[in-house]
Design an enzyme around this catalytic site. Structure first.
Site, PDB file in Angstrom:
ATOM      1  N   GLY A   1       0.800  -1.216   0.000  1.00  0.00           N
ATOM      2  CA  GLY A   1       0.000   0.000   0.000  1.00  0.00           C
ATOM      3  C   GLY A   1       0.831   1.264   0.000  1.00  0.00           C
TER       4      GLY A   1
ATOM      5  N   SER B   1      -2.874 -13.082  -4.292  1.00  0.00           N
ATOM      6  CA  SER B   1      -1.602 -13.787  -4.137  1.00  0.00           C
ATOM      7  C   SER B   1      -1.588 -15.004  -5.050  1.00  0.00           C
ATOM      8  CB  SER B   1      -1.433 -14.225  -2.681  1.00  0.00           C
ATOM      9  OG  SER B   1      -0.451 -15.222  -2.553  1.00  0.00           O
ATOM     10  N   SER B   2      -0.387 -15.421  -5.425  1.00  0.00           N
ATOM     11  CA  SER B   2      -0.255 -16.603  -6.280  1.00  0.00           C
ATOM     12  C   SER B   2      -0.680 -17.884  -5.572  1.00  0.00           C
ATOM     13  CB  SER B   2       1.195 -16.743  -6.755  1.00  0.00           C
ATOM     14  OG  SER B   2       2.074 -16.880  -5.651  1.00  0.00           O
ATOM     15  N   CYS B   3      -0.853 -17.840  -4.247  1.00  0.00           N
ATOM     16  CA  CYS B   3      -1.249 -19.045  -3.505  1.00  0.00           C
ATOM     17  C   CYS B   3      -2.698 -19.440  -3.778  1.00  0.00           C
ATOM     18  CB  CYS B   3      -1.017 -18.874  -2.015  1.00  0.00           C
ATOM     19  SG  CYS B   3      -2.161 -17.735  -1.205  1.00  0.00           S
TER      20      CYS B   3
ATOM     21  N   TYR C   1      -5.733 -18.643   3.832  1.00  0.00           N
ATOM     22  CA  TYR C   1      -5.542 -17.340   3.186  1.00  0.00           C
ATOM     23  C   TYR C   1      -5.991 -17.410   1.727  1.00  0.00           C
ATOM     24  CZ  TYR C   1      -3.006 -13.245   1.405  1.00  0.00           C
ATOM     25  OH  TYR C   1      -2.664 -12.059   0.804  1.00  0.00           O
TER      26      TYR C   1
ATOM     27  N   LYS D   1      -8.869 -15.190  -0.325  1.00  0.00           N
ATOM     28  CA  LYS D   1      -8.566 -14.394  -1.513  1.00  0.00           C
ATOM     29  C   LYS D   1      -9.387 -14.829  -2.726  1.00  0.00           C
ATOM     30  CE  LYS D   1      -5.775 -11.292  -0.049  1.00  0.00           C
ATOM     31  NZ  LYS D   1      -6.172  -9.871  -0.152  1.00  0.00           N
TER      32      LYS D   1
ATOM     33  N   PRO E   1      -0.333 -10.979  -7.553  1.00  0.00           N
ATOM     34  CA  PRO E   1       1.123 -10.899  -7.612  1.00  0.00           C
ATOM     35  C   PRO E   1       1.792 -12.197  -7.189  1.00  0.00           C
ATOM     36  CG  PRO E   1       0.330  -9.831  -5.639  1.00  0.00           C
ATOM     37  CD  PRO E   1      -0.887 -10.231  -6.424  1.00  0.00           C
ATOM     38  N   THR E   2       2.979 -12.398  -7.696  1.00  0.00           N
ATOM     39  CA  THR E   2       3.831 -13.455  -7.195  1.00  0.00           C
ATOM     40  C   THR E   2       4.374 -13.013  -5.838  1.00  0.00           C
ATOM     41  OG1 THR E   2       5.676 -14.903  -7.770  1.00  0.00           O
ATOM     42  CG2 THR E   2       5.916 -12.557  -8.328  1.00  0.00           C
TER      43      THR E   2
ATOM     44  N   HIS F   1       7.696 -13.431   5.329  1.00  0.00           N
ATOM     45  CA  HIS F   1       7.876 -14.345   4.215  1.00  0.00           C
ATOM     46  C   HIS F   1       9.358 -14.693   4.062  1.00  0.00           C
ATOM     47  CE1 HIS F   1       3.818 -12.776   3.116  1.00  0.00           C
ATOM     48  NE2 HIS F   1       3.649 -14.034   2.790  1.00  0.00           N
TER      49      HIS F   1
END
Length: 316
Positions: free
Chosen positions: A17, A108-110, A137, A141, A164-165, A180
């Site tokens: 942000g 997120s890519s997850c 999570y 998302k 995003p990755t 992370h």
């Protein structure tokens, strides 16, 4: 996009942000709104409703979320599921009710299945089971993505989701319990370096492949989505390049200047074997990242050195 439009950035104090905020200002946007979590609890439905009715933003960028690595996701599954759904549901629903013109949802890519084919394409969403260590999570998302898609379909609103990755960069979270992998490595290698280059123990085998995007590039993709009407509801954002966690560790070790041993704790989980994003859709529209991994890590480590005395441990 009119530079005087009122733009609300949810999560403007976070790593993503704040990067978006800085780039909007540098690009000449003059009417930005941000509220800290103390000023506005995004989990509180009534408080968010009052905020939207009072402020009436033209654009909402949702960079607010409860985030963390494998340890945090595994330890607090309910909070990662429920709090993220509360935050995004309040933002998305109140945006619709208050006729917000444009909503940009960050995920997120997850969200993609654990064993999906590589690289990950947007159409792989909901085609198989998720990675168990962060499915809470991811499920939250996914509901945000589908909510924006439903609004786009039913009400013809310009609501778009950017996935995003793995992100890293200045203003990252370096708390070892919730961070992370990349910022955690920076801190571990730095502290080991100043402690006579003691060995550094890292989780897993080091074999998983990961892709990393510098946060300023992510912010640039948000500006791109803001200034263009994207034809689809979901887009991957990344570099299209990955490396093993072992190679990442060795790169960070070199940049930090740690000369001790690296010990891999194979009793700890690896997570998803590989997560490489197919970013061909964003490339076709004209967006591409600019900051390479080595340069980005150097900038992040420099920021860490300048701010390490101000870090606060994150309470869960």
């Amino acid at each position: 996009m009119d530079k005087n439009k009122k733009i609300y950035i949810a999560g403007h104090n976070g790593m993503v942000g704040s990067a978006i905020w800085r780039q909007l200002l540098s690009n000449g946007y003059t009417n930005l709104i941000g509220k800290s979590s103390k000023e506005l609890d995004l989990r509180n439905q009534f408080a968010v409703k009052e905020f939207f009715e009072k402020e009436q933003p033209d654009v909402v960028i949702d960079a607010a979320a409860r985030v963390g690595g494998i340890l945090a996701n595994n330890s607090y599954p309910y909070q990662f599921l429920m709090e993220n759904m509360q935050i995004q549901n309040n933002l998305i629903d109140n945006s619709l009710l208050n006729n917000v013109e444009k909503f940009i949802f960050l995920g997120s890519s997850c969200i993609y299945p654990k064993f999906a084919s590589q690289p990950l394409k947007e159409e792989y969403l909901l085609t198989d089971s998720l990675e168990p260590t962060n499915e809470w999570y991811a499920v939250a998302k996914i509901t945000g993505i589908k909510s924006c898609e439903a609004i786009r379909k039913q009400f013809d609103k310009d609501y778009v989701s950017l996935m995003p990755t793995n992100l890293y960069g200045t203003y990252d979270n370096f708390d070892l319990n919730t961070s992370h992998v990349l910022p955690a490595m920076i801190r571990k290698f730095h502290e080991a370096k100043v402690n006579n280059n003691t060995p550094v123990t890292l989780w897993g085998s080091g074999t998983p492949l990961r892709e990393f995007l510098f946060v300023d590039d992510m912010a640039a993709s948000v500006i791109f989505a803001l200034e263009n009407k994207l034809p689809e509801h979901l887009y991957n954002v990344g570099t299209g390049e990955d490396l093993t966690i072992k190679a990442l560790a060795e790169l960070i070790q070199s940049i930090v200047g740690h000369t001790g041993d690296i010990i891999w704790d194979s009793e700890k989980p690896d997570g998803t074997p590989r997560k490489l994003m197919d970013i061909s859709k964003m490339h076709a529209l004209g967006w591409k990242h600019k900051i390479g991994l080595s340069e980005g890590i150097q900038q992040t480590y420099q920021w860490f050195l300048e701010n390490q005395d101000n870090f606060k441990e994150v309470k869960i």
